[in-house]
Design a protein around this motif. Structure first.
Motif, PDB file in Angstrom:
ATOM      1  N   TYR A 109       0.836  -1.205   0.000  1.00 43.26           N
ATOM      2  CA  TYR A 109       0.000   0.000   0.000  1.00 43.26           C
ATOM      3  C   TYR A 109       0.867   1.249   0.000  1.00 43.26           C
ATOM      4  N   ASP A 110       0.589   2.143  -0.941  1.00 42.64           N
ATOM      5  CA  ASP A 110       1.253   3.442  -1.026  1.00 42.64           C
ATOM      6  C   ASP A 110       0.220   4.520  -0.723  1.00 42.64           C
ATOM      7  N   LYS A 111       0.375   5.169   0.423  1.00 43.48           N
ATOM      8  CA  LYS A 111      -0.609   6.153   0.864  1.00 43.48           C
ATOM      9  C   LYS A 111      -0.668   7.347  -0.073  1.00 43.48           C
ATOM     10  N   ASP A 112       0.501   7.868  -0.499  1.00 39.39           N
ATOM     11  CA  ASP A 112       0.527   9.053  -1.351  1.00 39.39           C
ATOM     12  C   ASP A 112      -0.132   8.793  -2.704  1.00 39.39           C
ATOM     13  N   LEU A 113       0.092   7.601  -3.254  1.00 36.02           N
ATOM     14  CA  LEU A 113      -0.492   7.258  -4.546  1.00 36.02           C
ATOM     15  C   LEU A 113      -1.934   6.769  -4.421  1.00 36.02           C
ATOM     16  N   GLN A 114      -2.361   6.511  -3.174  1.00 35.87           N
ATOM     17  CA  GLN A 114      -3.689   5.934  -2.920  1.00 35.87           C
ATOM     18  C   GLN A 114      -3.883   4.666  -3.754  1.00 35.87           C
ATOM     19  N   GLN A 115      -2.871   3.808  -3.663  1.00 39.76           N
ATOM     20  CA  GLN A 115      -2.858   2.585  -4.460  1.00 39.76           C
ATOM     21  C   GLN A 115      -2.450   1.402  -3.591  1.00 39.76           C
ATOM     22  N   ALA A 116      -3.153   0.273  -3.758  1.00 45.39           N
ATOM     23  CA  ALA A 116      -2.834  -0.944  -3.023  1.00 45.39           C
ATOM     24  C   ALA A 116      -2.784  -2.114  -3.997  1.00 45.39           C
ATOM     25  N   THR A 117      -1.743  -2.938  -3.864  1.00 42.42           N
ATOM     26  CA  THR A 117      -1.598  -4.135  -4.692  1.00 42.42           C
ATOM     27  C   THR A 117      -1.836  -5.353  -3.817  1.00 42.42           C
ATOM     28  N   ILE A 205       2.026 -11.518  18.843  1.00 40.25           N
ATOM     29  CA  ILE A 205       1.583 -10.320  18.131  1.00 40.25           C
ATOM     30  C   ILE A 205       0.131 -10.520  17.707  1.00 40.25           C
ATOM     31  N   PRO A 206      -0.760  -9.595  18.009  1.00 46.43           N
ATOM     32  CA  PRO A 206      -2.173  -9.757  17.633  1.00 46.43           C
ATOM     33  C   PRO A 206      -2.345  -9.958  16.137  1.00 46.43           C
ATOM     34  N   ALA A 207      -3.273 -10.816  15.751  1.00 47.39           N
ATOM     35  CA  ALA A 207      -3.516 -11.100  14.342  1.00 47.39           C
ATOM     36  C   ALA A 207      -3.925  -9.848  13.579  1.00 47.39           C
ATOM     37  N   THR A 208      -4.555  -8.906  14.263  1.00 47.57           N
ATOM     38  CA  THR A 208      -4.985  -7.670  13.603  1.00 47.57           C
ATOM     39  C   THR A 208      -3.816  -6.875  13.038  1.00 47.57           C
ATOM     40  N   GLU A 209      -2.616  -7.094  13.577  1.00 47.99           N
ATOM     41  CA  GLU A 209      -1.422  -6.403  13.091  1.00 47.99           C
ATOM     42  C   GLU A 209      -1.126  -6.766  11.640  1.00 47.99           C
ATOM     43  N   PHE A 210      -1.595  -7.942  11.210  1.00 46.87           N
ATOM     44  CA  PHE A 210      -1.252  -8.442   9.881  1.00 46.87           C
ATOM     45  C   PHE A 210      -2.437  -8.424   8.918  1.00 46.87           C
ATOM     46  N   ASN A 211      -3.516  -7.762   9.309  1.00 44.01           N
ATOM     47  CA  ASN A 211      -4.664  -7.589   8.426  1.00 44.01           C
ATOM     48  C   ASN A 211      -4.663  -6.173   7.856  1.00 44.01           C
ATOM     49  N   PHE A 212      -5.195  -6.037   6.660  1.00 46.60           N
ATOM     50  CA  PHE A 212      -5.220  -4.726   6.025  1.00 46.60           C
ATOM     51  C   PHE A 212      -6.510  -4.557   5.234  1.00 46.60           C
ATOM     52  N   THR A 213      -7.169  -3.421   5.409  1.00 45.69           N
ATOM     53  CA  THR A 213      -8.341  -3.038   4.638  1.00 45.69           C
ATOM     54  C   THR A 213      -8.030  -1.719   3.944  1.00 45.69           C
ATOM     55  N   PRO A 214      -8.028  -1.696   2.624  1.00 45.18           N
ATOM     56  CA  PRO A 214      -7.707  -0.451   1.912  1.00 45.18           C
ATOM     57  C   PRO A 214      -8.653   0.675   2.306  1.00 45.18           C
ATOM     58  N   PRO A 215      -8.127   1.846   2.570  1.00 44.72           N
ATOM     59  CA  PRO A 215      -8.988   2.989   2.881  1.00 44.72           C
ATOM     60  C   PRO A 215      -9.912   3.314   1.700  1.00 44.72           C
ATOM     61  N   SER A 216     -11.015   3.937   1.993  1.00 42.11           N
ATOM     62  CA  SER A 216     -11.961   4.342   0.961  1.00 42.11           C
ATOM     63  C   SER A 216     -11.262   5.220  -0.077  1.00 42.11           C
ATOM     64  N   GLY A 217     -11.516   4.939  -1.349  1.00 41.79           N
ATOM     65  CA  GLY A 217     -10.917   5.712  -2.421  1.00 41.79           C
ATOM     66  C   GLY A 217      -9.610   5.157  -2.943  1.00 41.79           C
ATOM     67  N   THR A 218      -9.120   4.066  -2.334  1.00 41.40           N
ATOM     68  CA  THR A 218      -7.857   3.464  -2.757  1.00 41.40           C
ATOM     69  C   THR A 218      -8.055   2.665  -4.040  1.00 41.40           C
ATOM     70  N   ASP A 219      -7.125   2.818  -4.983  1.00 43.63           N
ATOM     71  CA  ASP A 219      -7.130   2.047  -6.216  1.00 43.63           C
ATOM     72  C   ASP A 219      -6.500   0.685  -5.911  1.00 43.63           C
ATOM     73  N   VAL A 220      -7.285  -0.394  -5.993  1.00 39.43           N
ATOM     74  CA  VAL A 220      -6.805  -1.737  -5.652  1.00 39.43           C
ATOM     75  C   VAL A 220      -6.471  -2.511  -6.916  1.00 39.43           C
ATOM     76  N   ILE A 221      -5.247  -3.053  -6.962  1.00 38.95           N
ATOM     77  CA  ILE A 221      -4.772  -3.848  -8.094  1.00 38.95           C
ATOM     78  C   ILE A 221      -4.531  -5.268  -7.607  1.00 38.95           C
ATOM     79  N   SER A 222      -5.152  -6.240  -8.248  1.00 41.70           N
ATOM     80  CA  SER A 222      -4.969  -7.643  -7.887  1.00 41.70           C
ATOM     81  C   SER A 222      -3.987  -8.303  -8.851  1.00 41.70           C
ATOM     82  N   GLN A 223      -3.063  -9.101  -8.298  1.00 42.43           N
ATOM     83  CA  GLN A 223      -2.074  -9.796  -9.125  1.00 42.43           C
ATOM     84  C   GLN A 223      -2.161 -11.294  -8.876  1.00 42.43           C
TER      85      GLN A 223
END
Length: 223
Positions: A109-117, A205-223
């Motif tokens: 995830y790149d916050k500045d680009l609002q992009q998540a792969t 380490i709590p499992a939540t540390e390793f979960n991620f939900t893209p913020p609203s408006g993020t461009d999501v790319i699946s590979q």
């Protein structure tokens, strides 16, 4: 634009860095006496596995330097890793970037680009040095040729066996049983050095540390 290359290097495409599993910073380039005995590949692999097998989880601060020709980029942040294949690598300066793996899915995830792969984690220890500490040490011998130039020092060089690997070599240095530094040489001529500090081992380490939900408006790319 934010430099995204170091994150890709640490993930699946270029790493490193992690590169990855990686802490009281000490120099990576340890001096080697001309008379020092090198370990055989079998012994080097065994010695490295013995160091990694005792690391069930790790948290640390890191400083990362990537050198590409005359250009140098420097980053700082925090990381955490926990078996199996749970990993979090968060760059906080000079820009906010994040890699998160929960055992099944890896996000970059790149916050500045609002992009998540998003991509499947799978069996990536051979491609992703950053997941070494969070993966299965027994896989190292299957995926890497391991050398230990001096049996008196816990310094190892890993070379991928796969012709499809995205890096040429990864060096790991340990101090007091802790991985303190990683140096990665990738296939496009970059050298990434990572030093760790404020290391904590084997705390849950709590499992939540390793979960991620893209913020609203993020461009999501699946590979």
């Amino acid at each position: 634009m934010t430099n995204f290359a170091p994150l890709k290097a640490m993930s699946l495409k270029a790493m490193l860095a992690i590169a990855s599993l990686s802490m009281a910073a000490v120099p990576m380039a340890l001096p080697i006496n001309a008379q020092a005995a090198a370990a055989s590949e079998q012994t080097a692999t065994k010695n490295l596995n013995q160091l990694l097998i005792g690391i069930k989880s790790m948290t640390a601060n890191f400083s990362q330097t990537t050198q590409a020709g005359n250009k140098k980029s420097q980053f700082t942040g925090v990381m955490s890793a926990q078996r199996q294949n749970q990993f979090r690598w968060q760059i906080k300066s000079p820009a906010e970037q994040l890699i998160v793996a929960n055992g099944n899915t890896l996000w970059v995830y790149d916050k500045d680009l609002q992009q998540a792969t998003r991509q499947a984690v799978g069996n990536q220890v051979g491609e992703t040095p950053a997941l070494l500490l969070s993966g299965d040490p027994a896989q190292i011998g299957r995926n890497f040729s391991v050398s230990q130039p001096n049996t008196a020092r816990n310094y190892f060089v890993l070379t991928p066996k796969s012709s499809n690997a995205s890096f040429k070599s990864l060096s790991l240095s340990f101090n007091g049983g802790r991985p303190v530094m990683m140096v990665l040489h990738d296939n496009i001529g970059q050298i990434t050095s990572i030093r760790f500090s404020n290391i904590s081992l084997n705390k849950k380490i709590p499992a939540t540390e390793f979960n991620f939900t893209p913020p609203s408006g993020t461009d999501v790319i699946s590979q």
